[in-house]
Motif scaffolding. Structure first.
Motif, PDB file in Angstrom:
ATOM      1  N   LYS A 103     -25.025  19.612  -4.658  1.00  0.00           N
ATOM      2  CA  LYS A 103     -24.427  20.898  -5.006  1.00  0.00           C
ATOM      3  C   LYS A 103     -23.295  20.718  -6.023  1.00  0.00           C
ATOM      4  CE  LYS A 103     -25.626  23.187  -0.686  1.00  0.00           C
ATOM      5  NZ  LYS A 103     -25.142  23.923   0.508  1.00  0.00           N
ATOM      6  N   GLN A 104     -22.567  19.642  -5.890  1.00  0.00           N
ATOM      7  CA  GLN A 104     -21.532  19.313  -6.875  1.00  0.00           C
ATOM      8  C   GLN A 104     -22.138  19.202  -8.269  1.00  0.00           C
ATOM      9  OE1 GLN A 104     -18.357  18.927  -7.327  1.00  0.00           O
ATOM     10  NE2 GLN A 104     -17.953  17.216  -8.715  1.00  0.00           N
ATOM     11  N   MET A 105     -23.264  18.486  -8.369  1.00  0.00           N
ATOM     12  CA  MET A 105     -23.900  18.298  -9.667  1.00  0.00           C
ATOM     13  C   MET A 105     -24.522  19.583 -10.196  1.00  0.00           C
ATOM     14  SD  MET A 105     -23.259  15.312 -10.692  1.00  0.00           S
ATOM     15  CE  MET A 105     -24.364  15.377 -12.097  1.00  0.00           C
ATOM     16  N   SER A 106     -25.153  20.351  -9.321  1.00  0.00           N
ATOM     17  CA  SER A 106     -25.735  21.621  -9.747  1.00  0.00           C
ATOM     18  C   SER A 106     -24.663  22.552 -10.296  1.00  0.00           C
ATOM     19  CB  SER A 106     -26.448  22.277  -8.563  1.00  0.00           C
ATOM     20  OG  SER A 106     -26.958  23.540  -8.920  1.00  0.00           O
ATOM     21  N   ASP A 107     -23.533  22.590  -9.623  1.00  0.00           N
ATOM     22  CA  ASP A 107     -22.411  23.423 -10.054  1.00  0.00           C
ATOM     23  C   ASP A 107     -21.845  22.925 -11.379  1.00  0.00           C
ATOM     24  OD1 ASP A 107     -20.276  25.151 -10.193  1.00  0.00           O
ATOM     25  OD2 ASP A 107     -19.139  24.220  -8.578  1.00  0.00           O
ATOM     26  N   MET A 108     -21.565  21.634 -11.441  1.00  0.00           N
ATOM     27  CA  MET A 108     -20.953  21.059 -12.635  1.00  0.00           C
ATOM     28  C   MET A 108     -21.841  21.230 -13.863  1.00  0.00           C
ATOM     29  SD  MET A 108     -21.126  18.125 -14.727  1.00  0.00           S
ATOM     30  CE  MET A 108     -21.608  16.663 -13.825  1.00  0.00           C
ATOM     31  N   LEU A 109     -23.123  20.960 -13.713  1.00  0.00           N
ATOM     32  CA  LEU A 109     -24.033  21.005 -14.860  1.00  0.00           C
ATOM     33  C   LEU A 109     -24.301  22.430 -15.338  1.00  0.00           C
ATOM     34  CD1 LEU A 109     -26.506  18.240 -13.674  1.00  0.00           C
ATOM     35  CD2 LEU A 109     -25.094  18.145 -15.733  1.00  0.00           C
ATOM     36  N   ALA A 110     -24.038  23.421 -14.475  1.00  0.00           N
ATOM     37  CA  ALA A 110     -24.240  24.819 -14.876  1.00  0.00           C
ATOM     38  C   ALA A 110     -22.976  25.451 -15.438  1.00  0.00           C
ATOM     39  CB  ALA A 110     -24.735  25.635 -13.681  1.00  0.00           C
ATOM     40  N   ASN A 111     -21.865  24.713 -15.437  1.00  0.00           N
ATOM     41  CA  ASN A 111     -20.602  25.278 -15.879  1.00  0.00           C
ATOM     42  C   ASN A 111     -20.468  25.154 -17.396  1.00  0.00           C
ATOM     43  OD1 ASN A 111     -17.595  25.402 -16.478  1.00  0.00           O
ATOM     44  ND2 ASN A 111     -17.602  25.849 -14.279  1.00  0.00           N
ATOM     45  N   SER A 112     -20.073  26.233 -18.024  1.00  0.00           N
ATOM     46  CA  SER A 112     -20.000  26.261 -19.490  1.00  0.00           C
ATOM     47  C   SER A 112     -18.911  25.341 -20.042  1.00  0.00           C
ATOM     48  CB  SER A 112     -19.756  27.696 -19.972  1.00  0.00           C
ATOM     49  OG  SER A 112     -18.551  28.219 -19.431  1.00  0.00           O
ATOM     50  N   ARG A 113     -17.967  24.911 -19.205  1.00  0.00           N
ATOM     51  CA  ARG A 113     -16.925  23.993 -19.676  1.00  0.00           C
ATOM     52  C   ARG A 113     -17.456  22.571 -19.849  1.00  0.00           C
ATOM     53  NH1 ARG A 113     -13.312  22.521 -16.528  1.00  0.00           N
ATOM     54  NH2 ARG A 113     -13.966  23.349 -14.517  1.00  0.00           N
ATOM     55  N   ILE A 114     -18.565  22.266 -19.212  1.00  0.00           N
ATOM     56  CA  ILE A 114     -19.125  20.914 -19.234  1.00  0.00           C
ATOM     57  C   ILE A 114     -20.290  20.887 -20.214  1.00  0.00           C
ATOM     58  CG2 ILE A 114     -20.121  19.051 -17.860  1.00  0.00           C
ATOM     59  CD1 ILE A 114     -17.238  19.812 -17.075  1.00  0.00           C
ATOM     60  N   HIS A 115     -20.143  20.096 -21.261  1.00  0.00           N
ATOM     61  CA  HIS A 115     -21.149  20.100 -22.327  1.00  0.00           C
ATOM     62  C   HIS A 115     -22.252  19.075 -22.053  1.00  0.00           C
ATOM     63  CE1 HIS A 115     -18.641  22.861 -24.517  1.00  0.00           C
ATOM     64  NE2 HIS A 115     -17.627  22.034 -24.424  1.00  0.00           N
ATOM     65  N   LEU A 116     -22.872  19.225 -20.900  1.00  0.00           N
ATOM     66  CA  LEU A 116     -24.045  18.433 -20.535  1.00  0.00           C
ATOM     67  C   LEU A 116     -25.195  19.402 -20.295  1.00  0.00           C
ATOM     68  CD1 LEU A 116     -22.365  15.921 -18.058  1.00  0.00           C
ATOM     69  CD2 LEU A 116     -23.484  15.298 -20.201  1.00  0.00           C
ATOM     70  N   LYS A 117     -26.382  19.017 -20.717  1.00  0.00           N
ATOM     71  CA  LYS A 117     -27.535  19.912 -20.625  1.00  0.00           C
ATOM     72  C   LYS A 117     -28.388  19.539 -19.410  1.00  0.00           C
ATOM     73  CE  LYS A 117     -27.407  20.664 -25.561  1.00  0.00           C
ATOM     74  NZ  LYS A 117     -26.135  19.894 -25.665  1.00  0.00           N
ATOM     75  N   TYR A 118     -28.906  20.581 -18.759  1.00  0.00           N
ATOM     76  CA  TYR A 118     -29.518  20.443 -17.448  1.00  0.00           C
ATOM     77  C   TYR A 118     -30.857  21.172 -17.416  1.00  0.00           C
ATOM     78  CZ  TYR A 118     -29.550  20.828 -12.245  1.00  0.00           C
ATOM     79  OH  TYR A 118     -29.847  20.777 -10.904  1.00  0.00           O
ATOM     80  N   PHE A 119     -31.935  20.434 -17.161  1.00  0.00           N
ATOM     81  CA  PHE A 119     -33.261  21.010 -16.980  1.00  0.00           C
ATOM     82  C   PHE A 119     -33.719  20.742 -15.543  1.00  0.00           C
ATOM     83  CE2 PHE A 119     -35.228  21.026 -21.546  1.00  0.00           C
ATOM     84  CZ  PHE A 119     -34.105  21.668 -22.031  1.00  0.00           C
ATOM     85  N   VAL A 120     -34.575  21.631 -15.032  1.00  0.00           N
ATOM     86  CA  VAL A 120     -35.214  21.410 -13.737  1.00  0.00           C
ATOM     87  C   VAL A 120     -36.687  21.764 -13.861  1.00  0.00           C
ATOM     88  CG1 VAL A 120     -33.090  21.927 -12.458  1.00  0.00           C
ATOM     89  CG2 VAL A 120     -34.765  23.748 -12.845  1.00  0.00           C
ATOM     90  N   LEU A 121     -37.486  21.245 -12.931  1.00  0.00           N
ATOM     91  CA  LEU A 121     -38.900  21.609 -12.861  1.00  0.00           C
ATOM     92  C   LEU A 121     -39.107  22.618 -11.738  1.00  0.00           C
ATOM     93  CD1 LEU A 121     -40.962  18.327 -13.408  1.00  0.00           C
ATOM     94  CD2 LEU A 121     -39.892  19.849 -15.075  1.00  0.00           C
ATOM     95  N   SER A 122     -40.082  23.473 -11.929  1.00  0.00           N
ATOM     96  CA  SER A 122     -40.431  24.485 -10.937  1.00  0.00           C
ATOM     97  C   SER A 122     -41.960  24.529 -10.792  1.00  0.00           C
ATOM     98  CB  SER A 122     -39.908  25.854 -11.384  1.00  0.00           C
ATOM     99  OG  SER A 122     -40.280  26.864 -10.484  1.00  0.00           O
ATOM    100  N   PRO A 123     -42.483  24.698  -9.572  1.00  0.00           N
ATOM    101  CA  PRO A 123     -41.811  25.000  -8.314  1.00  0.00           C
ATOM    102  C   PRO A 123     -41.343  23.743  -7.585  1.00  0.00           C
ATOM    103  CG  PRO A 123     -44.179  25.050  -7.976  1.00  0.00           C
ATOM    104  CD  PRO A 123     -43.960  24.803  -9.457  1.00  0.00           C
ATOM    105  N   LYS A 124     -40.690  23.945  -6.447  1.00  0.00           N
ATOM    106  CA  LYS A 124     -40.271  22.843  -5.578  1.00  0.00           C
ATOM    107  C   LYS A 124     -41.491  22.028  -5.158  1.00  0.00           C
ATOM    108  CE  LYS A 124     -39.540  23.639  -1.188  1.00  0.00           C
ATOM    109  NZ  LYS A 124     -38.976  24.142   0.077  1.00  0.00           N
ATOM    110  N   ASN A 125     -41.300  20.713  -5.082  1.00  0.00           N
ATOM    111  CA  ASN A 125     -42.358  19.790  -4.643  1.00  0.00           C
ATOM    112  C   ASN A 125     -43.601  19.844  -5.529  1.00  0.00           C
ATOM    113  OD1 ASN A 125     -40.956  18.713  -2.405  1.00  0.00           O
ATOM    114  ND2 ASN A 125     -41.597  20.407  -1.093  1.00  0.00           N
TER     115      ASN A 125
END
Length: 339
Positions: free
Chosen positions: A295-317
């Motif tokens: 949850k720390q990483m999900s929050d941090m990577l979605a914050n506009s102050r942090i200039h790191l890009k975050y992708f995920v795959l969908s659906p779960k599993n």
């Protein structure tokens, strides 16, 4: 007459050997029984290719499945598996499973020890290097604290390794698993298609962190590919937030959590180490346990102050199954509460 029959059998064995020429597991002559399989082994020698040819002739190999592996290679620089020292069988089981997948170079698979935290851990200098905000509160959940340190220390190891040195590998990725994850048979094909999609993006738009299996995936669709079922690649939107909890759904559950199968980009991993153990900073700096590290990483990577890009795959599993049995983190958290 018999010479002609023997010649035909040998030719048949040779053809079968060519059909399954590139293969992995090595077999003996199926218990030494006289068969076409044994002729194949005799012809090709005691090699992995002979072994698979023998299994094919004996009906033990689905040649269609074998053909699907031709040309597939998992496009990552390395593969790391986080595993507790006192649970070696979990690592062995994971590696045995990984070896059944197409295109996995087992020579780049490495084990990374999970971290056992004790009440004296706050005095370890390297702990404060990763998570400066640790305090006595961090010892209330030893398992969660150790989990955060395990991921951060692995990222630092990769960042400092020769594997990720040089600007020419900044665009490359390293694959990380926890040992209770089980990638599915189409995993390599999925990662190949994912890399094709990423390689089509300008370098500055490529993600630094790609979570391959999340609960409640949410983001903007970058591309969708078939496996044959649809798998979507999502770009997680940046939001302004001063809170320690990222965007929530209607039930108050955080999006894009879990961290048991993911990829990190060599060019971004140093920033992941730094921000992962500090966000959101200041008097609210991370203490290693609140929130749990995914949850720390999900929050941090979605914050506009942090200039790191975050992708995920969908659906779960979709391409990998989370099969958690005994949860070491929760067990250690329970023991710390009983102190």
């Amino acid at each position: 007459m018999w010479a002609g029959v023997l010649t035909a059998l040998v030719l048949l064995a040779a053809i079968a050997g060519l059909v399954v020429y590139w293969s992995e597991p090595q077999l003996d002559c199926l218990g030494g029984r006289p068969s076409l399989a044994c002729l194949c082994v005799a012809l090709l020698g005691n090699s992995p290719r002979a072994g698979v040819a023998a299994r094919f002739l004996s009906g033990q190999v689905d040649v269609t499945a074998t053909d699907k592996c031709q040309g597939l290679q998992l496009p990552v620089l390395g593969i790391y598996v986080i595993n507790m020292d006192h649970q070696p069988q979990r690592y062995a089981d994971f590696v045995d499973h990984l070896a059944t997948l197409c295109g996995v170079d087992m020579g780049i698979v490495h084990r990374h020890s999970g971290i056992i935290v004790t009440t004296s851990s706050l005095s370890w200098p390297w702990v404060r290097d990763f998570i400066p905000g640790v305090s006595q509160v961090s010892l209330q959940r030893l398992g969660t604290f150790g989990l955060s340190l395990a991921h951060l220390s692995l990222w630092a190891k990769i960042h400092n390794s020769d594997m990720c040195k040089g600007s020419d590998v900044a665009k490359e990725y390293v694959l990380i698993f926890e040992d209770d994850e089980r990638p599915k048979p189409g995993f390599t094909e999925a990662i190949v298609k994912l890399r094709h999609a990423l390689d089509a993006l300008p370098l500055e738009e490529r993600p630094d962190f790609i979570n391959l299996n999340v609960k409640r995936p949410k983001g903007d669709v970058v591309t969708t590919f078939e496996l044959p079922f649809a798998v979507s690649v999502l770009r997680v939107a940046k939001t302004k937030s001063k809170l320690k909890t990222g965007p929530l759904d209607a039930l108050g559950n955080q999006y894009n959590v879990w961290m048991s199968a993911y990829m990190v980009r060599c060019g971004g991993i140093g920033a992941l180490v730094y921000h992962g153990g500090r966000y959101p900073g200041g008097k609210n700096s991370y203490n290693g346990i609140s929130p749990i590290f995914d949850k720390q990483m999900s929050d941090m990577l979605a914050n506009s102050r942090i200039h790191l890009k975050y992708f995920v795959l969908s659906p779960k599993n979709a391409i990998s199954q989370h099969v958690e049995g005994v949860d070491s983190r929760k067990a250690l958290d329970g023991s710390s509460r009983r102190r």
